[in-house]
Enzyme design. Structure first.
Site, PDB file in Angstrom:
ATOM      1  N   ARG A 158       0.883  -1.180   0.000  1.00 32.38           N
ATOM      2  CA  ARG A 158       0.000   0.000   0.000  1.00 32.38           C
ATOM      3  C   ARG A 158       0.907   1.213   0.000  1.00 32.38           C
ATOM      4  O   ARG A 158       1.708   1.407   0.929  1.00 32.38           O
ATOM      5  CB  ARG A 158      -0.900   0.003   1.234  1.00 32.38           C
ATOM      6  CG  ARG A 158      -1.549   1.355   1.463  1.00 32.38           C
ATOM      7  CD  ARG A 158      -2.665   1.337   2.472  1.00 32.38           C
ATOM      8  NE  ARG A 158      -3.827   0.655   1.939  1.00 32.38           N
ATOM      9  CZ  ARG A 158      -5.040   0.748   2.478  1.00 32.38           C
ATOM     10  NH1 ARG A 158      -5.247   1.479   3.552  1.00 32.38           N
ATOM     11  NH2 ARG A 158      -6.062   0.096   1.943  1.00 32.38           N
ATOM     12  N   HIS A 199      -7.376   0.717  -6.361  1.00 36.49           N
ATOM     13  CA  HIS A 199      -7.569  -0.131  -5.178  1.00 36.49           C
ATOM     14  C   HIS A 199      -8.261  -1.416  -5.654  1.00 36.49           C
ATOM     15  O   HIS A 199      -9.438  -1.642  -5.384  1.00 36.49           O
ATOM     16  CB  HIS A 199      -8.415   0.610  -4.136  1.00 36.49           C
ATOM     17  CG  HIS A 199      -8.342   0.042  -2.757  1.00 36.49           C
ATOM     18  ND1 HIS A 199      -7.585  -1.076  -2.444  1.00 36.49           N
ATOM     19  CD2 HIS A 199      -8.947   0.418  -1.594  1.00 36.49           C
ATOM     20  CE1 HIS A 199      -7.729  -1.344  -1.150  1.00 36.49           C
ATOM     21  NE2 HIS A 199      -8.542  -0.460  -0.618  1.00 36.49           N
ATOM     22  N   CYS A 227     -16.301   1.774   0.707  1.00 38.03           N
ATOM     23  CA  CYS A 227     -15.118   0.947   0.973  1.00 38.03           C
ATOM     24  C   CYS A 227     -14.669   1.058   2.429  1.00 38.03           C
ATOM     25  O   CYS A 227     -13.986   0.178   2.925  1.00 38.03           O
ATOM     26  CB  CYS A 227     -13.986   1.351   0.039  1.00 38.03           C
ATOM     27  SG  CYS A 227     -13.572   3.102   0.134  1.00 38.03           S
ATOM     28  N   ASP A 279     -17.199   7.331  -1.478  1.00 34.99           N
ATOM     29  CA  ASP A 279     -15.913   7.228  -0.774  1.00 34.99           C
ATOM     30  C   ASP A 279     -15.592   8.620  -0.228  1.00 34.99           C
ATOM     31  O   ASP A 279     -16.238   9.617  -0.604  1.00 34.99           O
ATOM     32  CB  ASP A 279     -14.836   6.742  -1.769  1.00 34.99           C
ATOM     33  CG  ASP A 279     -13.486   6.466  -1.113  1.00 34.99           C
ATOM     34  OD1 ASP A 279     -13.431   6.382   0.142  1.00 34.99           O
ATOM     35  OD2 ASP A 279     -12.476   6.344  -1.840  1.00 34.99           O
ATOM     36  N   ARG A 311     -13.444  -8.603   1.794  1.00 30.84           N
ATOM     37  CA  ARG A 311     -12.016  -8.364   1.528  1.00 30.84           C
ATOM     38  C   ARG A 311     -11.238  -9.628   1.874  1.00 30.84           C
ATOM     39  O   ARG A 311     -10.332 -10.036   1.161  1.00 30.84           O
ATOM     40  CB  ARG A 311     -11.497  -7.181   2.361  1.00 30.84           C
ATOM     41  CG  ARG A 311     -12.059  -5.831   1.986  1.00 30.84           C
ATOM     42  CD  ARG A 311     -11.535  -5.361   0.646  1.00 30.84           C
ATOM     43  NE  ARG A 311     -10.087  -5.274   0.615  1.00 30.84           N
ATOM     44  CZ  ARG A 311      -9.357  -4.240   1.065  1.00 30.84           C
ATOM     45  NH1 ARG A 311      -9.966  -3.175   1.562  1.00 30.84           N
ATOM     46  NH2 ARG A 311      -8.035  -4.240   0.994  1.00 30.84           N
ATOM     47  N   GLN A 343     -10.141  -3.935  -3.181  1.00 30.18           N
ATOM     48  CA  GLN A 343     -11.437  -3.445  -2.701  1.00 30.18           C
ATOM     49  C   GLN A 343     -12.496  -3.594  -3.791  1.00 30.18           C
ATOM     50  O   GLN A 343     -13.609  -4.058  -3.526  1.00 30.18           O
ATOM     51  CB  GLN A 343     -11.318  -1.974  -2.276  1.00 30.18           C
ATOM     52  CG  GLN A 343     -12.609  -1.393  -1.735  1.00 30.18           C
ATOM     53  CD  GLN A 343     -13.008  -1.965  -0.391  1.00 30.18           C
ATOM     54  OE1 GLN A 343     -12.213  -1.990   0.544  1.00 30.18           O
ATOM     55  NE2 GLN A 343     -14.254  -2.437  -0.267  1.00 30.18           N
TER      56      GLN A 343
HETATM   57  N1  NVA Z   1      -9.929   6.731  -1.493  1.00 30.70           N
HETATM   58  C1  NVA Z   1      -9.564   6.289  -0.176  1.00 30.70           C
HETATM   59  C2  NVA Z   1      -9.806   4.818  -0.023  1.00 30.70           C
HETATM   60  C3  NVA Z   1      -9.489   4.275   1.341  1.00 30.70           C
HETATM   61  C4  NVA Z   1      -9.714   2.798   1.430  1.00 30.70           C
HETATM   62  C5  NVA Z   1      -8.106   6.618   0.082  1.00 30.70           C
HETATM   63  O1  NVA Z   1      -7.275   6.424  -0.810  1.00 30.70           O
HETATM   64  O2  NVA Z   1      -7.790   7.079   1.183  1.00 30.70           O
HETATM   65  N1   CP Z   2     -11.126  -0.071   2.524  1.00 24.94           N
HETATM   66  C1   CP Z   2      -9.853  -0.156   2.949  1.00 24.94           C
HETATM   67  O1   CP Z   2      -8.922  -0.415   2.185  1.00 24.94           O
HETATM   68  O2   CP Z   2      -9.719   0.044   4.281  1.00 24.94           O
HETATM   69  P1   CP Z   2      -8.342   0.251   5.085  1.00 24.94           P
HETATM   70  O3   CP Z   2      -7.800   1.597   4.653  1.00 24.94           O
HETATM   71  O4   CP Z   2      -8.750   0.218   6.512  1.00 24.94           O
HETATM   72  O5   CP Z   2      -7.403  -0.848   4.724  1.00 24.94           O
END
Ligand code: NVA
Ligand code: CP
Length: 316
Positions: A116, A143, A272, A233, A300, A146
């Protein structure tokens, strides 16, 4: 063909899961079928140690609850082990290159790396330089894990994906991109509803439109009407500073009871997570009986277990 009539082969011809652009409809159906079988075994308490002896390293340059816990529990349930590597604690956070990190990790018998991070190019470089499967656990652009869990959840809800209309509201971000790709490749009708200036990347939109039915609009009525699933989101993704102008521009795209009323009667609400109640969604919608957010979060686990089996199971 839809998911239920697809006959799984138990394999996909990929080393990595980077962005879904290179995944075929059949590859995605393989993942959904295996996720469903693994979910059944999990519920029956049946052992399914398909990755016994395998190790997944998990590199996090951003925070996480779901991704971290579901990957770690997932690999444990499959008989393997996880190594949690916060980029603050490893040399990557002090400027060691992705290339050198990949070469070093390749010497230790690691089977997969879930990463990540910010730049999509870092995930792709890791895959190019390392001798292990790379799984994108979120970048600024995509992502995929997800989105796969989300379409699996839609499949569980409706029993099919072909023709299901998913309307996404708000920032045209990593989630919007991955939902467009996953939805287009599985016959869904994906409508992204964002104001000008916050619409998804035109190149990714054009790529998704080549695969299926994807539209982008700034009309909430157009997006919500006939929708089977309403998705939103956060206004500010990880790494983005709060900006009052952006918040003001995105507020009219909030999923609230007026938007829900425009959708199909039994439409589901999806997110998400993590969510900001009162911003991108109101409490009465996210906490209503329409909401399937925790089913998404649970899925997930099952979907990523399927991804790990298909990518890491064939190694060594
Ligand atoms: N768009 C959000 C998704 C988090 C799971 C982010 O990148 O923070
Ligand atoms: N939806 C998601 O990826 O959650 P986290 O940021 O908690 O991993």
């Amino acid at each position: 063909m839809d998911v239920s009539s697809y006959k799984p082969k138990g394999r996909i011809e990929h080393k990595h899961l980077l962005n879904l652009l290179d995944y075929s409809t059949a590859d995605i159906y393989e993942i959904l079928h295996l996720a469903s079988a693994l979910k059944n075994s999990f519920y029956k308490g049946k052992k399914h140690e398909l990755l016994k002896g395998k190790t997944l390293a998990m590199i996090f340059a951003k925070s996480s609850t779901r991704t971290r816990v579901s990957f770690e529990m997932g690999i444990n349930q499959l008989g393997g082990k996880a190594l949690f590597l916060s980029s603050n604690d490893i040399q990557l956070g002090r400027g060691e290159t992705i290339h050198d990190t990949a070469c070093v990790l390749s010497r230790y018998g690691i089977d997969g790396v879930m990463i990540r991070t910010f730049k999509q190019s870092d995930v792709e470089e890791l895959a190019a330089c390392g001798d292990f499967a790379v799984i994108n656990g979120l970048t600024d652009d995509f992502h995929p894990c997800q989105a796969l869990a989300d379409i699996f959840t839609v499949y569980e809800t409706y029993g099919h994906l072909n023709g299901v209309k998913l309307a996404y509201f708000g920032d045209g971000n990593n989630m919007a991109h991955s939902l467009m790709l996953a939805g287009a490749k599985t016959g869904m009708n994906v409508c992204i509803c964002s104001p000008k200036g916050f619409q998804p990347d035109p190149e990714i939109t054009a790529a998704a439109q080549k695969f299926g039915n994807v539209t982008v609009t700034d009309s909430v009525e157009e997006a919500a009407s006939g929708a089977d699933a309403l998705y939103t989101d956060v206004f500010f993704s990880m790494g983005q500073a709060k900006d009052p102008e952006k918040e003001k521009t995105l507020m009219p795209y909030q999923v609230n009871s007026d938007v829900l009323a425009l959708a199909n009667k039994d439409a589901v609400f999806m997110h998400c997570l993590p969510a900001h109640r009162g911003e991108e969604v109101t409490e009465d919608v996210i906490d209503s009986t329409h909401s399937i957010i925790f089913q998404q979060a649970e899925n997930r686990l099952h979907v990523q277990k399927a991804v790990m089996c298909l990518l890491m199971g064939k190694r060594k």
